[in-house]
Design an enzyme around this catalytic site. Structure first.
Site, short mmCIF file in Angstrom:
data_model
loop_
_atom_site.label_atom_id
_atom_site.label_comp_id
_atom_site.label_asym_id
_atom_site.label_seq_id
_atom_site.Cartn_x
_atom_site.Cartn_y
_atom_site.Cartn_z
N LYS A 118 8.79 21.29 -7.93
CA LYS A 118 10.05 20.59 -7.80
C LYS A 118 11.01 20.90 -8.93
O LYS A 118 12.23 20.89 -8.74
CB LYS A 118 9.82 19.08 -7.71
CG LYS A 118 9.23 18.65 -6.38
CD LYS A 118 9.44 17.18 -6.14
CE LYS A 118 8.96 16.80 -4.76
NZ LYS A 118 9.07 15.37 -4.50
N LYS A 211 5.11 24.71 3.55
CA LYS A 211 5.01 23.32 4.03
C LYS A 211 6.32 22.87 4.67
O LYS A 211 7.40 23.22 4.18
CB LYS A 211 4.71 22.45 2.80
CG LYS A 211 4.15 21.10 3.07
CD LYS A 211 3.86 20.39 1.75
CE LYS A 211 5.14 20.06 1.02
NZ LYS A 211 4.98 19.25 -0.18
N LYS A 214 11.37 18.09 3.45
CA LYS A 214 12.69 17.46 3.57
C LYS A 214 13.77 18.32 2.92
O LYS A 214 14.94 18.24 3.28
CB LYS A 214 12.68 16.11 2.84
CG LYS A 214 11.81 15.05 3.45
CD LYS A 214 11.70 13.85 2.50
CE LYS A 214 10.75 12.80 3.03
NZ LYS A 214 10.38 11.80 2.03
#
Ligand code: TYM
Length: 350
Positions: A118, A211, A214
């Protein structure tokens, strides 16, 4: 305090709630209601760890918090029998996170792969909150002394950290824990991850090795829970595949990530095993399999989208669910915080 079997899980209100969140987490939340006391939390404090454009600023956060709450209810979570609330209403999460910050070791956090993903290349510019994210997550679970945590595969490492924190706290404060009447010396339970079902890791529709997420810039990479039937059909038809027909056995899916993912999604939505799906569709071309996949997606997801829309049109009701859940959650958390303060030696009003 009596030890009970309690389920806790959280979902971030960062928009674009998708099929991965549904199959990896929410479907299991719904099932667990039968056998456990459950708490399902919209983790708004976790959303703040990302840059503001990710969670949409103050107005965006209010909207997506209501959206996740609506998704919970529309999927079949009963907020009267169980507890649905947003994290920031219960100050015990942040309080316990501070105490855990002093229990967890920097070396442990340095190993967290999700932080690395992230934070990306510009790690110096990531928020301190993003680095500390897993500690707050441990506090979310343990402030309710929850015993079971249903999550997708990507949260496994965070759950291991929560277990390590619980264990170190119990070790470090063992004498005081016993002195305060917890004779086993185990104040915090070791929360058990529940990573179950045929779709614990749903992959992107554009790339079977990534994956479903969002934050993927491509809308075609995911099916959102708010998508209508036409949008779902379009996304499934555009999903990446390979030129071979479907195999008739599971081992034929090896090295075929896109095929594997679509079969997994179908199996999860239809409530079947992958092997059964392949028995039915082995030898079929993707074009016909995709028609069946659209059908099962629309049958399962369109009613949820419709119900979400209804709920989102009534923010007064959604907020009342969160506030009622917050009150019930706070009562449990306050009890843990008082006992934790006694154990650590922090004076408080009795
Ligand atoms: P979040 O909001 O990213 O995701 C919510 C849940 O969805 C699962 N998930 C997936 N499952 C299968 N396939 C996918 N592609 C996929 N993408 C997401 C996640 O594993 C998760 O279960 N850190 C958590 C939120 C959290 C939490 C907690 C969870 C905060 N505190 C305490 C459990 C207990 C997260 O980022 O979820």
């Amino acid at each position: 305090m009596t030890a009970i079997q309690r389920v806790f899980s959280g979902v971030q209100p960062t928009g674009n709630l998708h099929l991965g969140n549904y199959l990896g987490a929410i479907v299991n939340f719904v099932k667990l209601q039968e056998n456990f006391d459950c708490m399902y939390c919209v983790v708004d404090l976790h959303a703040l760890t990302m840059p503001m454009n990710v969670w949409g600023g103050p107005e965006g956060l209010v909207r997506t918090t209501r959206e996740v709450t609506s998704a919970f209810i529309a999927s079949g979570i009963d907020p009267k029998k169980h507890i649905v609330f947003n994290q920031s209403q219960v100050s015990g999460h942040a309080e316990l996170a501070w105490i855990f910050n002093c229990v967890a070791r920097i070396g442990w956090l340095n190993r967290m792969t999700q932080f690395k993903e992230k934070a990306g290349k510009d790690r110096e510019n990531a928020s301190v909150g993003l680095y500390d994210y897993p500690v707050l997550m441990a506090a979310d679970i343990l402030v309710y002394r929850a015993t079971h945590v249903p999550v997708g595969d990507d949260q496994k490492q965070h759950l291991e950290l929560a277990r390590d924190i619980a264990q170190k706290f119990n070790n470090d404060f063992g004498d005081s824990i016993r002195g305060n009447g917890f004779n086993t010396g185990l104040f915090f339970p070791q929360p058990e991850p529940l990573i179950t079902g045929p779709a614990t890791r749903v992959m992107s529709l554009r790339d079977g090795t990534k994956k479903m997420s969002k934050s993927d810039p491509s809308e075609y990479s995911r099916i959102n829970l708010t998508d209508d039937a036409d949008t779902i059909a379009q996304k499934v038809r555009k999903a990446k595949t390979d030129p071979e027909p479907l195999p008739s056995e599971e081992k034929g899916l090896e090295q075929r990530p896109e095929a594997d993912n679509l079969v997994g999604i179908y199996a999860a939505l239809a409530g079947k095993a992958k092997a059964d799906v392949l028995r039915e569709f082995g030898g079929a071309q993707f074009s016909s399999f995709k028609n069946a996949l659209v059908d099962v997606c629309v049958t399962r997801l369109a009613p949820i989208a419709t119900e979400m829309k209804k709920l989102m049109a009534d923010p007064g009701y959604v907020d009342s669910v969160l506030i009622d859940g917050g009150d019930r959650a706070r009562a449990i958390a306050d009890e843990t915080i008082r006992a934790t303060k006694d154990i650590v030696g922090l004076i408080h009003k009795r």
